[in-house]
Design a protein around this motif. Structure first.
Motif, PDB file in Angstrom:
ATOM      1  N   PRO A  19     -17.107 -49.074  -8.298  1.00  0.00           N
ATOM      2  CA  PRO A  19     -16.919 -47.563  -8.462  1.00  0.00           C
ATOM      3  C   PRO A  19     -18.428 -46.820  -8.759  1.00  0.00           C
ATOM      4  CG  PRO A  19     -16.096 -48.638 -10.443  1.00  0.00           C
ATOM      5  CD  PRO A  19     -16.378 -49.674  -9.413  1.00  0.00           C
ATOM      6  N   THR A  28     -20.457 -42.895  -9.085  1.00  0.00           N
ATOM      7  CA  THR A  28     -20.269 -41.487  -9.009  1.00  0.00           C
ATOM      8  C   THR A  28     -21.326 -40.773  -8.372  1.00  0.00           C
ATOM      9  OG1 THR A  28     -19.142 -41.742 -11.227  1.00  0.00           O
ATOM     10  CG2 THR A  28     -20.061 -39.655 -10.641  1.00  0.00           C
ATOM     11  N   THR A  58     -16.036 -39.985  -8.124  1.00  0.00           N
ATOM     12  CA  THR A  58     -16.163 -41.236  -7.981  1.00  0.00           C
ATOM     13  C   THR A  58     -15.595 -41.968  -6.968  1.00  0.00           C
ATOM     14  OG1 THR A  58     -16.286 -41.462 -10.758  1.00  0.00           O
ATOM     15  CG2 THR A  58     -15.917 -43.420  -9.121  1.00  0.00           C
ATOM     16  N   ASN A  77     -20.259 -46.531 -11.945  1.00  0.00           N
ATOM     17  CA  ASN A  77     -19.355 -45.997 -13.200  1.00  0.00           C
ATOM     18  C   ASN A  77     -18.795 -47.299 -13.708  1.00  0.00           C
ATOM     19  OD1 ASN A  77     -17.247 -45.078 -14.719  1.00  0.00           O
ATOM     20  ND2 ASN A  77     -16.766 -43.528 -12.947  1.00  0.00           N
TER      21      ASN A  77
END
Length: 423
Positions: A30, A32, A38, A72
């Motif tokens: 993940p 952002t 995200t 993230n």
């Protein structure tokens, strides 16, 4: 309670915020974007690279003024914990992703690696920078493209041929061979310089087996990438030492940490060197025929088998090559047995080598007939192999017409195809 979507491939619900808004699949890496949304890295990178509405955030539709992707870590750890908690349901824990290289880091590492002697940057620090770049390059093709875009190959060539520290030589060489040498000018800059060619030849006998393998890899790359035949003839291929170094890799691949890579590079390098007609006699006198047949008999993968057989055919075009291959007890039966067993290319090369051998001496014609070549050739003519292979088969049949007694059809069973020649 977190919102959940209907399950995709799993028999349980995946938390909504664990799924990528683009792919709707569990996020593995993940990241952002500048809008605060995200996504999974591969999905958003694909979105940005499509060129279709790639200036807007897929969810918020806000402009993507900055394409920087920030990992993230918190969400990734939560996803990993969820995977572990649901292991009994068949969920595998996602590995912690390796962070991709960024332009700033690549520039800094290349600058550190190329620092001139006498500066405050030590050899140890320069080697560490090269190792870090090599780790980035191993991680992904994207990283390799990024590193190459910063003039890395020119920098590495300069380090390789100007530094005397063994650690810098081995590290720069190991990194350099990870990039394709697609620019003819770079290949010529190496192959037209006798000093550089001599240096690479000496590296073929280095105490480090990895350095020897990488030196052979670079030799293959620059020979293949050089279009000027006169330059090749004038430098790399005028000494037996370079052939002896490459052949030694084929003779003793098990001393490396990766015998398969050593074999593959050795076969590729020998084939590239033998493409130049004037050098084939050197290859023969250095022992190439014996090691090629021995390696083919021991078994190679399909691509290496094809290259090795192509090299055999090239060397059989010389009188010395014919004699050397013909004197090896395994040559003729191996070539006969290879026909229709590996691939169309392998069949064509084996037939070409047999044609050269059988044209040279009657004793090899008799040996081929005794090995069952006649039925193999008849099958070739009726098969879907290449037209060139069929023409070679027809020439061989005409050549062998007076040599095939009835027993020549006796050794022609077992024609199953295989990617490895299991002799």
């Amino acid at each position: 309670m977190p919102r959940s979507l209907e399950p995709l491939d799993l028999g349980l619900q995946i938390p909504y915020h664990f799924r990528c808004p683009i792919s709707l699949e569990l996020m593995r890496d993940p990241v952002t974007v500048c809008t605060g949304q995200t996504y999974d890295r591969t999905s958003i990178e694909s979105w940005v690279s499509t060129g279709n509405n790639n200036t807007t955030c897929p969810v918020t539709r806000a402009p993507l003024s900055d394409h920087t992707l920030i990992p993230n870590h918190t969400l990734r750890r939560l996803i990993q914990e969820w995977c572990v908690a649901n292991r009994s349901n068949g969920v595998e824990r996602i590995p912690t992703p390796k962070q991709p290289a960024d332009p700033t880091s690549v520039r800094a590492l290349l600058s550190q690696a190329s620092a001139a002697c006498g500066t405050h940057v030590s050899v140890r620090s320069r080697a560490a920078a090269l190792r870090r770049l090599r780790a980035f390059a191993r991680d992904s093709e994207k990283n390799r493209v990024l590193i190459a875009a910063h003039n890395a190959k020119e920098i590495l060539i300069r380090i390789l041929f100007s530094d005397v520290a063994p650690e810098l030589v081995s590290e720069s060489l190991a990194l350099l061979v990870m990039f394709p040498m697609t620019e003819p000018e770079q290949c010529v800059s190496i192959i037209s310089d006798p000093g550089r060619v001599g240096f690479l030849t000496r590296l073929l006998f280095d105490s480090s087996i990895e350095t020897r393998v990488n030196a052979a890899a670079l030799i293959e790359m620059v020979v293949t990438g050089t279009k000027t035949a006169d330059i090749i003839k004038g430098t790399v291929l005028t000494t037996e030492c370079i052939f002896e170094g490459v052949i030694d890799l084929l003779r003793n691949p098990t001393v490396t940490s990766s015998p398969r890579r050593a074999l593959k590079i050795g076969v590729k390098a020998l084939f590239a060197l033998c493409l130049v007609k004037n050098t084939r006699q050197l290859a023969v006198s250095s022992g190439a025929p014996e090691i090629l047949i021995d390696r083919l008999a021991a078994g190679l993968d399909r691509c290496d088998t094809e290259r090795a057989l192509a090299t055999v055919e090239l060397l059989c075009r010389t009188p010395e090559g014919c004699v050397a291959f013909g004197e090896h007890a395994l040559t003729v039966p191996l070539l006969v047995k290879t026909i229709l067993r590996v691939s169309d290319r392998a069949t064509e090369y084996a037939a070409g080598a047999l044609l050269a051998l059988c044209t040279a001496e009657e004793r090899w014609r008799e040996e081929a007939v005794a090995a069952g070549v006649v039925v193999q050739l008849l099958l070739m003519v009726q098969s879907e192999c290449t037209e060139r292979a069929k023409r070679k088969a027809q020439k061989l049949l005409k050549l062998l017409r007076d040599s095939w007694p009835d027993y020549s059809f006796a050794n022609s069973n077992d024609f199953g195809c295989s990617e490895v020649v299991p002799f």
